[in-house]
Design an enzyme around this catalytic site. Sequence first.
Site, mmCIF file in Angstrom:
data_model
loop_
_atom_site.group_PDB
_atom_site.id
_atom_site.type_symbol
_atom_site.label_atom_id
_atom_site.label_comp_id
_atom_site.label_asym_id
_atom_site.label_seq_id
_atom_site.Cartn_x
_atom_site.Cartn_y
_atom_site.Cartn_z
ATOM 1 C CB SER A 139 5.421 -4.086 -5.406
ATOM 2 O OG SER A 139 6.761 -4.381 -5.681
ATOM 3 C CE LYS A 193 8.712 -2.930 -2.493
ATOM 4 N NZ LYS A 193 7.473 -3.433 -2.986
#
Length: 166
Positions: free
Chosen positions: A40, A83
């Site tokens: 990700s 993230k």
Amino acid sequence: MLRNVLGKTFRFLGYTVQYGCIAHCAFEYLGGIVVCSGPSMEPTIQNSDIVFSENLSRHFYCIRKGDIVIVKSPNDPKSNICKRVIGLEGDKVCTSNPSDFLKSHTYVPKGHVWLEGDNLRNSTDSRCYGPVPYGLIRGRICLKIWPLNDFGFLRASPNGHRFLDD
């Protein structure tokens, strides 16, 4: 003899508890080494990269847009995710995927952040589970340690256009 053995045992246990407390405080409040997994955050952080995460920023509310953070997963509290912070409380953020023709927006509520992976096509992030409470932030990644040819501070987001200024 027994007194000598008991004394050494209790001293050893005392030192173990003391050093254990020091280690716990260091990892909880200062920072630690993290091994990242998953696609990700590519290309910024690859699978199996090792990074240093400092924890003081979250305690002093110094997390800013563009920072990469380690967060308790909103979907699975036993795991952590990595993230990038796209929006802070009160910010207007784009909630749609890059391939969507019509773009939708929302505002980040008080006490929350909006998180997205750098690999927008292969990331489960705030576009799926919504804004994340600030209290779930564990630390801010400030340095890539491994691989050595990539050692240093992390580069800027490849998705800088996702940061809205209005």
